[in-house]
Design an enzyme around this catalytic site. Structure first.
Site, short mmCIF file in Angstrom:
data_model
loop_
_atom_site.label_atom_id
_atom_site.label_comp_id
_atom_site.label_asym_id
_atom_site.label_seq_id
_atom_site.Cartn_x
_atom_site.Cartn_y
_atom_site.Cartn_z
N LYS A 43 42.26 51.42 57.50
CA LYS A 43 41.93 51.87 58.69
C LYS A 43 42.41 53.21 58.79
O LYS A 43 43.35 53.57 58.45
CB LYS A 43 42.81 50.81 59.85
CG LYS A 43 42.20 50.83 61.31
CD LYS A 43 41.11 49.96 61.31
CE LYS A 43 40.42 49.94 62.78
NZ LYS A 43 39.66 48.96 62.97
N ASP B 163 35.47 53.12 65.42
CA ASP B 163 36.44 51.88 66.12
C ASP B 163 36.37 52.23 67.59
O ASP B 163 35.51 53.30 68.10
CB ASP B 163 37.53 51.82 65.37
CG ASP B 163 38.46 50.65 66.15
OD1 ASP B 163 37.98 49.53 65.56
OD2 ASP B 163 39.29 50.70 66.27
P1 NAD Z 1 35.05 50.97 72.56
O1 NAD Z 1 35.88 52.34 72.58
O2 NAD Z 1 33.76 51.43 72.33
O3 NAD Z 1 35.35 50.01 73.89
C1 NAD Z 1 36.53 49.49 74.20
C2 NAD Z 1 36.13 49.09 75.71
O4 NAD Z 1 37.39 48.40 76.27
C3 NAD Z 1 35.75 50.26 76.76
O5 NAD Z 1 34.94 49.49 77.55
C4 NAD Z 1 37.03 50.40 77.52
O6 NAD Z 1 36.79 50.98 78.71
C5 NAD Z 1 37.70 48.97 77.35
N1 NAD Z 1 39.04 48.92 77.40
C6 NAD Z 1 40.15 49.81 77.02
N2 NAD Z 1 41.35 49.61 77.44
C7 NAD Z 1 41.19 48.29 78.14
C8 NAD Z 1 42.04 47.44 78.85
N3 NAD Z 1 43.66 47.77 78.89
N4 NAD Z 1 41.46 46.28 79.50
C9 NAD Z 1 40.32 46.36 79.60
N5 NAD Z 1 39.27 46.86 78.96
C10 NAD Z 1 39.76 48.05 78.37
O7 NAD Z 1 35.81 50.09 71.30
P2 NAD Z 1 34.94 49.24 70.57
O8 NAD Z 1 34.56 49.51 69.21
O9 NAD Z 1 34.16 48.11 71.47
O10 NAD Z 1 36.39 48.20 70.10
C11 NAD Z 1 36.73 47.16 70.71
C12 NAD Z 1 37.74 46.35 70.14
O11 NAD Z 1 37.06 45.62 68.91
C13 NAD Z 1 39.02 46.94 69.28
O12 NAD Z 1 40.01 46.12 69.23
C14 NAD Z 1 38.37 47.11 68.00
O13 NAD Z 1 39.23 47.47 66.91
C15 NAD Z 1 37.42 45.92 67.75
N6 NAD Z 1 36.43 45.84 66.88
C16 NAD Z 1 35.25 46.82 66.80
C17 NAD Z 1 34.31 46.91 65.78
C18 NAD Z 1 33.09 47.99 66.06
O14 NAD Z 1 32.16 47.76 65.48
N7 NAD Z 1 33.21 48.73 66.93
C19 NAD Z 1 34.24 46.05 65.04
C20 NAD Z 1 35.40 44.97 64.70
C21 NAD Z 1 36.47 45.12 65.87
#
Ligand code: NAD
Length: 419
Positions: free
Chosen positions: A110, A150
């Site tokens: 990561k 991410d």
């Molecule tokens: P992103 O930045 O695209 O979206 C994050 C979302 O969460 C946004 O809508 C933001 O406004 C919201 N947010 C942020 N802080 C918040 C809070 N305190 N309360 C409520 N909403 C909040 O990120 P993402 O890629 O969607 O990733 C989200 C999670 O999923 C992370 O934990 C990431 O590690 C995990 N993840 C992502 C992927 C991927 O393919 N993008 C894969 C596996 C896991």
């Protein structure tokens, strides 16, 4: 011996706790446990950027390579103001466990930069990304370590990383990152993959409980790359998505939100605010809604000892990494809430990242139907494996997922003579 600064975050401590608990169940060898507690390598870089106002700032960047006994390191890059070495290390280890559980030929890594991505311009983000890529270039590459998007990063970030890495290598290396735009070697279906995977897992849990996704009520926390696509797919399959949220607040409609319309609004405005098809409630209130399924898809630690008591959903599917803290996990287990852990539930992203990498290094591309079918097969198969282990050994799904993952890792470590 422990690497300094690695174990400070609660996410790291929770991960170690989960690992130790599963290690006891499967009688993991002490050598394997000790090896997997520490990352193989942690790279810390300072990333200088000339800001638009002429000032000069230096950001802290990290790439932690946890373990590569199963194949090249793989894992996302996060841009967020709370990024620390310890959090990145915990997330890197989750990637090792996820890739092992999903039976992919990949290790776990990561990366991240401590920066608020909403407070920098596109030019500053590009310069930051290019410099960070240069700093970690000796340790990444299609055969070594393959980053992906991410929190706070996107396909555009990956395009800059690909370009910078290729400039330094002297030739185009599309396989160095995944989650790229389609035009430069991205895979069909990658954007939606993590969210789709979350929904495939919801379908499987409901099936085990003799229920169907059609008509099921769902609340989704976070409307980014994961949450938005999970909500869209669930809506498409007939689920009633009663609430979604972003960092500011949540929208609630007991009849079900019009998710495609809301997604269009979010894409053009970059916020849920201003959409009138639902009532504005707080993120905390979203967690306490009377929905059958709750999918936390934002950040780690959002369901914790302060709010776990209020959660009414009987099923939680972890779209985010580490959204339920260890204390909250205990409270929810006592309430007989079924929690499907992150390393299984959000694995769809890395599965299609793996497909993208395979397509890049073989120069042969698949269409979206093929990608979706292959993704569904991997998610269903992984779910069944974790479900069966959980039933046979009378453990919860989190312990089961970690156990299945550790069994494969221990076998690989032994076969390679590392323990
Ligand atoms: P992103 O930045 O695209 O979206 C994050 C979302 O969460 C946004 O809508 C933001 O406004 C919201 N947010 C942020 N802080 C918040 C809070 N305190 N309360 C409520 N909403 C909040 O990120 P993402 O890629 O969607 O990733 C989200 C999670 O999923 C992370 O934990 C990431 O590690 C995990 N993840 C992502 C992927 C991927 O393919 N993008 C894969 C596996 C896991």
């Amino acid at each position: 011996m422990e690497m300094e600064g690695i174990s400070e975050s609660s996410l790291f401590k929770n991960t170690i706790r989960n690992m130790e608990h599963s290690a006891q169940i499967i009688k993991l060898s002490p050598a394997a446990l000790e090896r997997l507690k520490s990352p193989r390598r942690a790279i810390v870089v300072s990333v200088p950027v000339r800001m638009d106002d002429g000032s000069f700032r230096v950001f802290s960047g990290y790439r932690v390579q946890h373990n590569h006994v199963l194949g090249p390191f793989k894992g996302g890059i996060r841009y967020h103001q709370s990024v620390t070495l310890s959090e990145v290390a915990a997330l890197a280890s989750l990637m090792t466990f996820k890739n092992s559980l999903l039976n992919l030929p990949l290790g776990g890594a990561k990366g991240g930069i401590c920066v608020d991505p909403t407070q920098i311009s596109a030019r500053e983000a590009e310069q930051l990304t290019r410099r960070y890529t240069s700093e970690i270039a000796p340790w990444i590459g299609p055969d070594r370590d393959i980053p992906a998007p991410d929190v706070g990063t996107s396909s555009q970030t990956m395009a800059w990383m690909l370009d910078q890495y290729s400039l330094e290598s002297g030739f185009s290396q599309t396989g160095v990152v995944t989650g790229k735009p389609l035009e430069i070697g991205g895979s069909a279906g990658r954007d939606a993959a993590t969210g789709l995977g979350v929904v495939y897992i919801i379908e499987k849990v409901l099936e085990k409980l003799s229920k169907k996704i059609k008509g099921t009520t769902l609340a989704v926390q976070g409307f980014g790359k994961v949450g938005k696509h999970a909500a869209l797919e669930a809506h498409h399959l007939g689920a009633r998505v009663v609430a979604v949220s972003d960092v500011n607040n949540a929208l609630y409609n007991p009849e079900g939100l019009n998710i495609p319309e809301l997604a269009e609004h979010y894409d053009s405005k970059m916020t849920l605010s201003g959409y009138h098809g639902g009532k504005v409630i707080s993120n905390e209130d979203l967690l306490a809604l009377d929905a059958e399924v709750l999918a936390p898809c934002a950040l780690d630690g959002t369901i914790n000892s302060n709010n776990a008591d209020r959660v009414k959903a009987k099923i939680i599917v972890e779209g985010a990494n580490g959204p339920v803290t260890a204390n909250a996990n205990e409270i929810l287990n006592a309430k007989k809430c079924l929690i499907i852990p992150d390393i299984l539930a959000n694995g769809g992203g890395v599965v299609v990242s793996y497909f993208e990498w395979v397509q890049d290094i073989s120069w042969l591309f698949w269409d979206e139907t093929q990608v979706r079918e292959k993704l569904r097969t991997v998610m269903y198969r992984s779910f069944d494996k974790v479900w069966e282990f959980s039933k046979q050994n009378h453990v919860d799904m989190r312990t089961s997922a970690m156990s299945v993952s550790l069994i494969r890792l221990e076998a690989a470590l032994k076969l390679r003579g590392q323990i």
